[in-house]
Design an enzyme around this catalytic site. Structure first.
Site, PDB file in Angstrom:
ATOM      1  N   GLY A   1     119.126 -78.415 -69.622  1.00  0.00           N
ATOM      2  CA  GLY A   1     120.284 -77.993 -70.409  1.00  0.00           C
ATOM      3  C   GLY A   1     121.396 -77.518 -69.488  1.00  0.00           C
TER       4      GLY A   1
ATOM      5  CB  SER B   1     125.373 -73.979 -65.883  1.00  0.00           C
ATOM      6  OG  SER B   1     125.451 -72.691 -65.318  1.00  0.00           O
ATOM      7  N   GLY B   2     123.909 -71.906 -68.135  1.00  0.00           N
ATOM      8  CA  GLY B   2     124.149 -70.850 -69.117  1.00  0.00           C
ATOM      9  C   GLY B   2     123.542 -71.127 -70.485  1.00  0.00           C
TER      10      GLY B   2
ATOM     11  CB  SER C   1     116.817 -81.687 -64.828  1.00  0.00           C
ATOM     12  OG  SER C   1     116.467 -80.815 -65.871  1.00  0.00           O
TER      13      SER C   1
HETATM   14  N1  LIG Z   1     118.151 -68.276 -77.891  1.00  0.00           N
HETATM   15  C1  LIG Z   1     118.489 -67.990 -76.629  1.00  0.00           C
HETATM   16  N2  LIG Z   1     117.707 -68.432 -75.608  1.00  0.00           N
HETATM   17  C2  LIG Z   1     118.055 -68.166 -74.326  1.00  0.00           C
HETATM   18  N3  LIG Z   1     119.155 -67.493 -73.935  1.00  0.00           N
HETATM   19  C3  LIG Z   1     119.967 -67.018 -74.926  1.00  0.00           C
HETATM   20  C4  LIG Z   1     119.667 -67.254 -76.297  1.00  0.00           C
HETATM   21  N4  LIG Z   1     120.639 -66.701 -77.041  1.00  0.00           N
HETATM   22  C5  LIG Z   1     121.498 -66.129 -76.179  1.00  0.00           C
HETATM   23  N5  LIG Z   1     121.104 -66.313 -74.886  1.00  0.00           N
HETATM   24  C6  LIG Z   1     121.838 -65.826 -73.699  1.00  0.00           C
HETATM   25  O1  LIG Z   1     122.345 -66.939 -72.963  1.00  0.00           O
HETATM   26  C7  LIG Z   1     122.387 -66.669 -71.563  1.00  0.00           C
HETATM   27  C8  LIG Z   1     121.626 -67.757 -70.818  1.00  0.00           C
HETATM   28  O2  LIG Z   1     121.734 -67.584 -69.418  1.00  0.00           O
HETATM   29  P1  LIG Z   1     120.669 -68.221 -68.403  1.00  0.00           P
HETATM   30  O3  LIG Z   1     119.287 -68.040 -68.911  1.00  0.00           O
HETATM   31  O4  LIG Z   1     120.975 -67.679 -67.042  1.00  0.00           O
HETATM   32  O5  LIG Z   1     121.041 -69.784 -68.473  1.00  0.00           O
HETATM   33  P2  LIG Z   1     120.578 -70.970 -67.503  1.00  0.00           P
HETATM   34  O6  LIG Z   1     119.376 -70.510 -66.729  1.00  0.00           O
HETATM   35  O7  LIG Z   1     120.294 -72.095 -68.439  1.00  0.00           O
HETATM   36  O8  LIG Z   1     121.755 -71.248 -66.630  1.00  0.00           O
HETATM   37  C9  LIG Z   1     121.784 -65.284 -71.367  1.00  0.00           C
HETATM   38  O9  LIG Z   1     122.853 -64.363 -71.267  1.00  0.00           O
HETATM   39  C10 LIG Z   1     120.995 -65.066 -72.687  1.00  0.00           C
HETATM   40  O10 LIG Z   1     120.871 -63.711 -73.043  1.00  0.00           O
END
Ligand SMILES: Nc1ncnc2c1ncn2[C@@H]1O[C@H](COP(=O)(O)OP(=O)(O)O)[C@@H](O)[C@H]1O
Ligand SMILES: [Mg+2]
Length: 176
Positions: free
Chosen positions: A12, A14-15, A86
């Protein structure tokens, strides 16, 4: 409780929530008596893939390395979680084909507007400003999975809801 290893492959933007969901699930797997390892994209790029950039070729090399290590772990009974963007479907599918253990692809879906608003690491702002080139979702492609085992919508679900969807799938398959 199953002692089977498997690959839990998060993909997915970033973020979108890959690292967050991995962190949420890891203690639950451990409580269930599983061995767990996390291959987090950011950490892998500092170590296993240090020096690689963000061209398609380098991204593919990075993901192939993650897939290779995840398979080594999973076939030895470990829950190998990968949390890297990915972005390319063909390389994810290649990792799936090469896996000796169950490969569970989780599409961590969130609209671009949502992840850009979160901008957890300030990277979208930099990408929009052109300071970061080849940024997934802005100036580089993201190819959605066509047939993922699980889809979570983190723009509208709580972390707990998304994690429970994943656990439900894994329990249904007898993996946890
Ligand atoms: N259902 C959810 N699952 C995962 N993260 C969530 C969800 N809802 C809100 N968030 C928020 O989204 C953000 C995701 O960041 P992160 O995990 O670092 O993303 P990635 O690792 O995909 O880049 C966090 O601030 C998290 O609290
Ligand atoms: Mg992350």
């Amino acid at each position: 409780m199953s002692d089977k290893g498997f690959i839990l492959w998060f993909t997915g933007l970033s973020g979108s929530g890959k690292s967050t969901l991995a962190s949420y699930l890891i203690p639950l797997f451990k409580e269930a008596g599983k061995k767990v390892e996390l291959l987090d994209g950011d950490e892998v790029r500092e170590n296993l893939s240090k020096g690689l950039g963000f061209s398609k070729e380098d991204r593919d090399t990075n993901i192939r390395r993650i897939g290779f290590v995840a398979d080594l772990l999973a076939r030895n009974g470990v829950v190998a979680i990968t949390a890297a963007i990915s972005p390319y479907r063909d390389i994810r599918d290649e990792c799936r084909k090469k896996s000796h253990a169950a490969f569970v692809e989780v599409y961590v879906e969130a609209p671009l507007a949502v992840v850009e608003e979160r901008d957890t690491k300030g990277l979208y702002k930099k990408a929009r400003a052109g300071i970061i080139k080849q940024f997934t979702g802005i100036s580089d492609p993201y190819e959605e999975p066509t047939n993922p085992e699980v889809v979570v919508h983190t723009g509208s679900e709580s972390i707990e809801e998304s994690a429970q969807k994943i656990l439900k799938y894994l329990k249904g398959k007898g993996l946890v």
